[in-house]
Design a protein around this motif. Structure first.
Motif, PDB file in Angstrom:
ATOM      1  N   ARG A 102     -19.396  -3.346 -19.683  1.00  0.00           N
ATOM      2  CA  ARG A 102     -17.954  -3.535 -19.901  1.00  0.00           C
ATOM      3  C   ARG A 102     -17.121  -2.999 -18.726  1.00  0.00           C
ATOM      4  NH1 ARG A 102     -15.985  -0.667 -23.805  1.00  0.00           N
ATOM      5  NH2 ARG A 102     -17.771   0.677 -24.247  1.00  0.00           N
ATOM      6  N   PHE A 103     -17.779  -2.463 -17.740  1.00  0.00           N
ATOM      7  CA  PHE A 103     -17.121  -2.050 -16.492  1.00  0.00           C
ATOM      8  C   PHE A 103     -17.142  -3.237 -15.529  1.00  0.00           C
ATOM      9  CE2 PHE A 103     -17.578  -0.524 -12.108  1.00  0.00           C
ATOM     10  CZ  PHE A 103     -16.494   0.336 -11.998  1.00  0.00           C
ATOM     11  N   PHE A 104     -16.036  -3.463 -14.832  1.00  0.00           N
ATOM     12  CA  PHE A 104     -16.003  -4.554 -13.861  1.00  0.00           C
ATOM     13  C   PHE A 104     -15.196  -4.123 -12.648  1.00  0.00           C
ATOM     14  CE2 PHE A 104     -12.538  -5.064 -16.847  1.00  0.00           C
ATOM     15  CZ  PHE A 104     -11.433  -5.466 -16.095  1.00  0.00           C
ATOM     16  N   GLU A 105     -15.543  -4.682 -11.496  1.00  0.00           N
ATOM     17  CA  GLU A 105     -14.838  -4.327 -10.273  1.00  0.00           C
ATOM     18  C   GLU A 105     -14.860  -5.505  -9.308  1.00  0.00           C
ATOM     19  OE1 GLU A 105     -16.702  -1.030  -8.322  1.00  0.00           O
ATOM     20  OE2 GLU A 105     -18.634  -2.005  -8.166  1.00  0.00           O
ATOM     21  N   ARG A 106     -13.994  -5.410  -8.293  1.00  0.00           N
ATOM     22  CA  ARG A 106     -13.902  -6.458  -7.296  1.00  0.00           C
ATOM     23  C   ARG A 106     -13.261  -5.891  -6.035  1.00  0.00           C
ATOM     24  NH1 ARG A 106     -11.843 -12.654  -7.917  1.00  0.00           N
ATOM     25  NH2 ARG A 106     -11.932 -13.193  -5.717  1.00  0.00           N
ATOM     26  N   GLU A 107     -13.774  -6.310  -4.884  1.00  0.00           N
ATOM     27  CA  GLU A 107     -13.118  -5.960  -3.638  1.00  0.00           C
ATOM     28  C   GLU A 107     -11.704  -6.527  -3.661  1.00  0.00           C
ATOM     29  OE1 GLU A 107     -14.204  -5.996   1.099  1.00  0.00           O
ATOM     30  OE2 GLU A 107     -14.567  -7.821  -0.041  1.00  0.00           O
ATOM     31  N   ALA A 108     -10.732  -5.680  -3.363  1.00  0.00           N
ATOM     32  CA  ALA A 108      -9.341  -6.078  -3.524  1.00  0.00           C
ATOM     33  C   ALA A 108      -8.694  -6.406  -2.186  1.00  0.00           C
ATOM     34  CB  ALA A 108      -8.553  -4.964  -4.209  1.00  0.00           C
ATOM     35  N   SER A 109      -7.580  -7.113  -2.274  1.00  0.00           N
ATOM     36  CA  SER A 109      -6.822  -7.454  -1.076  1.00  0.00           C
ATOM     37  C   SER A 109      -5.797  -6.376  -0.738  1.00  0.00           C
ATOM     38  CB  SER A 109      -6.085  -8.777  -1.296  1.00  0.00           C
ATOM     39  OG  SER A 109      -5.110  -8.639  -2.324  1.00  0.00           O
ATOM     40  N   SER A 110      -5.747  -5.318  -1.524  1.00  0.00           N
ATOM     41  CA  SER A 110      -4.674  -4.343  -1.374  1.00  0.00           C
ATOM     42  C   SER A 110      -5.055  -3.217  -0.421  1.00  0.00           C
ATOM     43  CB  SER A 110      -4.307  -3.755  -2.737  1.00  0.00           C
ATOM     44  OG  SER A 110      -5.402  -3.074  -3.300  1.00  0.00           O
ATOM     45  N   PHE A 111      -4.039  -2.710   0.263  1.00  0.00           N
ATOM     46  CA  PHE A 111      -4.238  -1.492   1.023  1.00  0.00           C
ATOM     47  C   PHE A 111      -3.162  -0.493   0.632  1.00  0.00           C
ATOM     48  CE2 PHE A 111      -0.919  -3.062   3.747  1.00  0.00           C
ATOM     49  CZ  PHE A 111      -0.479  -2.023   4.544  1.00  0.00           C
ATOM     50  N   THR A 112      -3.528   0.774   0.665  1.00  0.00           N
ATOM     51  CA  THR A 112      -2.632   1.863   0.302  1.00  0.00           C
ATOM     52  C   THR A 112      -2.230   2.600   1.565  1.00  0.00           C
ATOM     53  OG1 THR A 112      -3.568   2.091  -1.907  1.00  0.00           O
ATOM     54  CG2 THR A 112      -2.451   4.013  -1.002  1.00  0.00           C
ATOM     55  N   PHE A 113      -0.957   2.941   1.659  1.00  0.00           N
ATOM     56  CA  PHE A 113      -0.454   3.570   2.874  1.00  0.00           C
ATOM     57  C   PHE A 113       0.589   4.622   2.532  1.00  0.00           C
ATOM     58  CE2 PHE A 113       2.058  -0.304   2.112  1.00  0.00           C
ATOM     59  CZ  PHE A 113       3.371   0.166   2.161  1.00  0.00           C
ATOM     60  N   MET A 114       0.866   5.467   3.513  1.00  0.00           N
ATOM     61  CA  MET A 114       2.007   6.365   3.469  1.00  0.00           C
ATOM     62  C   MET A 114       3.044   5.801   4.422  1.00  0.00           C
ATOM     63  SD  MET A 114       1.266   8.828   1.304  1.00  0.00           S
ATOM     64  CE  MET A 114       2.412  10.157   1.649  1.00  0.00           C
ATOM     65  N   GLY A 115       4.183   5.401   3.895  1.00  0.00           N
ATOM     66  CA  GLY A 115       5.262   4.884   4.723  1.00  0.00           C
ATOM     67  C   GLY A 115       6.099   6.026   5.283  1.00  0.00           C
ATOM     68  N   PHE A 116       6.693   5.802   6.426  1.00  0.00           N
ATOM     69  CA  PHE A 116       7.594   6.780   7.026  1.00  0.00           C
ATOM     70  C   PHE A 116       9.039   6.284   6.915  1.00  0.00           C
ATOM     71  CE2 PHE A 116       3.631   7.593   9.347  1.00  0.00           C
ATOM     72  CZ  PHE A 116       3.536   8.984   9.236  1.00  0.00           C
ATOM     73  N   PRO A 117       9.967   7.144   6.527  1.00  0.00           N
ATOM     74  CA  PRO A 117      11.374   6.744   6.523  1.00  0.00           C
ATOM     75  C   PRO A 117      11.922   6.780   7.951  1.00  0.00           C
ATOM     76  CG  PRO A 117      11.176   9.032   5.814  1.00  0.00           C
ATOM     77  CD  PRO A 117       9.764   8.518   6.039  1.00  0.00           C
ATOM     78  N   VAL A 118      11.774   5.675   8.666  1.00  0.00           N
ATOM     79  CA  VAL A 118      12.170   5.676  10.080  1.00  0.00           C
ATOM     80  C   VAL A 118      13.682   5.799  10.244  1.00  0.00           C
ATOM     81  CG1 VAL A 118      10.127   4.402  10.788  1.00  0.00           C
ATOM     82  CG2 VAL A 118      12.216   3.150  10.237  1.00  0.00           C
ATOM     83  N   TYR A 119      14.423   5.685   9.131  1.00  0.00           N
ATOM     84  CA  TYR A 119      15.860   5.932   9.170  1.00  0.00           C
ATOM     85  C   TYR A 119      16.179   7.428   9.218  1.00  0.00           C
ATOM     86  CZ  TYR A 119      14.556   6.069   4.208  1.00  0.00           C
ATOM     87  OH  TYR A 119      13.918   6.309   3.021  1.00  0.00           O
ATOM     88  N   ASP A 120      15.196   8.279   8.928  1.00  0.00           N
ATOM     89  CA  ASP A 120      15.371   9.733   8.977  1.00  0.00           C
ATOM     90  C   ASP A 120      15.084  10.217  10.393  1.00  0.00           C
ATOM     91  OD1 ASP A 120      14.894  12.552   8.850  1.00  0.00           O
ATOM     92  OD2 ASP A 120      14.457  12.390   6.707  1.00  0.00           O
ATOM     93  N   PRO A 121      16.012  10.944  11.029  1.00  0.00           N
ATOM     94  CA  PRO A 121      15.792  11.404  12.418  1.00  0.00           C
ATOM     95  C   PRO A 121      14.473  12.136  12.619  1.00  0.00           C
ATOM     96  CG  PRO A 121      18.060  11.810  11.755  1.00  0.00           C
ATOM     97  CD  PRO A 121      17.336  11.342  10.525  1.00  0.00           C
ATOM     98  N   ARG A 122      13.962  12.805  11.619  1.00  0.00           N
ATOM     99  CA  ARG A 122      12.702  13.545  11.770  1.00  0.00           C
ATOM    100  C   ARG A 122      11.523  12.622  12.062  1.00  0.00           C
ATOM    101  NH1 ARG A 122      11.056  17.918   7.457  1.00  0.00           N
ATOM    102  NH2 ARG A 122      10.119  18.914   9.293  1.00  0.00           N
ATOM    103  N   PHE A 123      11.623  11.363  11.635  1.00  0.00           N
ATOM    104  CA  PHE A 123      10.481  10.454  11.727  1.00  0.00           C
ATOM    105  C   PHE A 123      10.752   9.247  12.617  1.00  0.00           C
ATOM    106  CE2 PHE A 123      10.156  12.784   7.737  1.00  0.00           C
ATOM    107  CZ  PHE A 123       8.886  13.332   7.852  1.00  0.00           C
ATOM    108  N   GLN A 124      11.783   9.339  13.451  1.00  0.00           N
ATOM    109  CA  GLN A 124      12.109   8.211  14.316  1.00  0.00           C
ATOM    110  C   GLN A 124      11.244   8.151  15.565  1.00  0.00           C
ATOM    111  OE1 GLN A 124      16.355   8.504  14.943  1.00  0.00           O
ATOM    112  NE2 GLN A 124      16.838   7.534  12.983  1.00  0.00           N
TER     113      GLN A 124
END
Length: 540
Positions: free
Chosen positions: A286-308
């Motif tokens: 009853r367990f099932f899995e599949r290679e997914a098309s998704s990727f997980t990331f950490m985005g940066f707020p490039v509008y914030d001067p700290r991360f420009q």
């Protein structure tokens, strides 16, 4: 590609550094044997309330998307195994001679759930509504290639859409785009009935679609919605089950426990990381899995001067040991990501991102050169209840160890609150997001996320990143006459993004789920955590 029925472009294709601290109603069987049409109802979980009312053009996130895909059918469908385009939906054909003007011919006999006929106007009016900036629809970006689209000023109709007759309409693009037919299987390209335009608010609570299931109730925030099989469905893949009880269960561990306890039939979000190695044994077949098309990331707020400064973003990325995280947190059930284009899409390269390679010394050098103020803590954002706590904390621990950065975790918002904050430029530090395939093309990972046309609310460019060279390369790739030429240009744009890193890729996913003994034939679609709902059968 210029042949009359355009084909798919898809190619079938250390732990010590983590320093981690230890951190309903059920399914029912209402008669009917397995595979018997109308044979019972099953329960299915979603992780959060949909961000917006249930309108196809305004639903671009995963939880509302699963419901929308049950209720609506767009022009084309995709093979659930190969992801190739198929004409098992409303379109009889999509023809072109120049990849700029497309003639869409509809199949006769399709109706909405209220019995009203589906005509060319059902599509043209829906697309115009979604594209009109005045309506602030989240799927507006996907119509930006149509001639007459205006992402800044209200425009009720685009010149590029013309009704020929009840079963024929034409689409004129502003530039050649050979992959346009691929886009039309994405739910924002669904038709809308006249009832929508009469009362959009009521429609969003209880949609009237043309899909294999229809809404029997309004969506109740915090609870869910009840669907039943649409007996007059005209598509190639009608529903096997009689209905679906869509239940909101905001905590992934709670949902899994509901499955184990026999109170949930299909667990579709993602097996919790701490159970990734236990679930296969606990659930068995009853367990099932599949290679997914998704990727997980950490985005940066490039509008914030700290991360420009790109060097800050590069430093953060090189301070993260992706293999250590995927092994320690997910027991190897995730794949470290060194590209934005996933392995399931033509154009993926396993080592495209040089600044994703783990190199603490180089990371420290880049951060020092940037002048980043390490005395101020960094907030790391993620949505609550979805099993992201441990790996985001692992990222924070590595940043602290390798860069001398103190951090705090901001995981107090559910997804329906989280996305609006991102749209309003409310993120104060790196933020977790994921992206999965809407249609099988590299453009789907570059255009909506990293071009100006994808800026919220029209798209999903939550870092608010912009680079004219990326825009140019994506546009040239869109206009390419061959898939090979297009992929090469998409990869050049990908290289720029992976150098400037408005997001840092973390891992690619394997979708994992489970089902109860009440149901069979449960599988993930190629689209991340979506279940192929029409295939599910309820056991007698």
């Amino acid at each position: 590609m210029t042949r009359s029925r355009v084909a798919s472009v898809v190619a079938l294709g250390v732990a010590s550094a983590l320093m981690l601290a230890a951190c309903g109603g059920g399914g029912s069987s209402e008669g009917g044997g397995a595979g018997a049409p109308g044979g019972g109802t099953f329960s299915l979980n979603i992780n959060s309330d949909p961000e917006n009312p249930l309108v196809p053009g305004n639903t671009t996130e995963s939880e509302g998307g699963q419901v929308i895909r049950a209720l609506f059918t767009p022009l084309v469908s995709y093979n659930t195994e190969t992801v190739e385009i198929e004409y098992g939906a409303v379109a009889e054909s999509i023809e072109t001679e120049d990849n700029t003007t497309f003639t869409v011919t509809l199949k006769d006999g399709w109706t909405f759930h209220d019995g009203s006929p589906i005509t060319s106007s059902s599509f043209v009016d829906a697309w115009n509504y979604t594209a009109n900036v005045e309506n602030a629809q989240g799927g507006a970006y996907f119509f930006s290639k149509i001639a007459g689209y205006d992402g800044e000023n209200p425009k009720p109709a685009m010149e590029g859409l013309q009704v020929v007759d009840d079963l024929t309409f034409t689409v004129q693009l502003s530039a050649p785009f050979s992959q346009f037919p691929l886009m039309t299987g994405y739910t924002p390209f669904s038709p809308l009935p006249e009832a929508f335009f009469a009362d959009p608010d009521a429609f969003g609570r209880q949609p009237i679609g043309n899909g294999p299931f229809k809404a029997d109730t309004e969506y109740v925030p915090g609870q869910g919605i009840t669907l039943s099989r649409f007996e007059e469905y005209a598509g190639d893949n009608p529903a096997q089950a009689g209905g679906i009880d869509v239940r909101l269960i905001s905590d992934v561990n709670t949902a899994y426990n509901e499955l184990i306890g026999g109170n949930l039939d299909v667990f579709r979000y993602q097996v919790p990381p701490e159970l990734a190695t236990i679930a296969p044994d606990e659930l068995g077949d009853r367990f099932f899995e599949r290679e997914a098309s998704s990727f997980t990331f950490m985005g940066f707020p490039v509008y914030d001067p700290r991360f420009q400064d790109p060097r800050v973003r590069q430093a953060f990325s090189m301070a993260v040991d992706r293999p250590a995280i995927t092994e320690a947190i997910f027991s190897g059930t995730r794949t470290p990501a060194y590209d934005i284009i996933p392995p399931t899409i033509d154009g993926h390269r396993p080592d495209a991102c040089q600044f994703c390679q783990y190199d603490p010394a180089r990371a420290q050098q880049l951060l020092t050169e940037s002048g980043f103020d390490t005395s101020q803590p960094v907030e790391l954002w993620f949505n609550s209840g979805a099993g992201h706590d441990a790996w985001v904390q692992a990222v924070g621990n590595q940043l602290q160890q390798n860069l001398g950065i103190t951090y705090s975790l901001r995981g107090d918002l559910d997804f329906a609150q989280y996305l609006p904050l991102a749209e309003e430029q409310g993120m104060t530090g790196p933020f977790r997001l994921g992206w999965s395939m809407d249609y099988p093309s590299p453009e789907n990972f570059l255009g909506p996320l990293f071009t100006s046309a994808g800026l919220p609310p029209a798209g999903s460019n939550y870092p608010f990143y912009s680079n004219p060279e990326v825009e140019r390369l994506v546009a040239e790739a869109n206009a390419a006459s061959t898939n090979e030429e297009a992929v090469a240009l998409y990869q050049q744009a990908d290289d720029i993004v992976l150098t400037e890193l408005p997001v840092m890729p973390i891992f690619f996913s394997v979708s994992q789920g489970g089902h109860s003994e009440n149901v069979d034939n449960v599988q993930f679609s190629p689209f991340a955590t979506d279940i192929v709902l029409t295939d599910v059968t309820v056991n007698g």
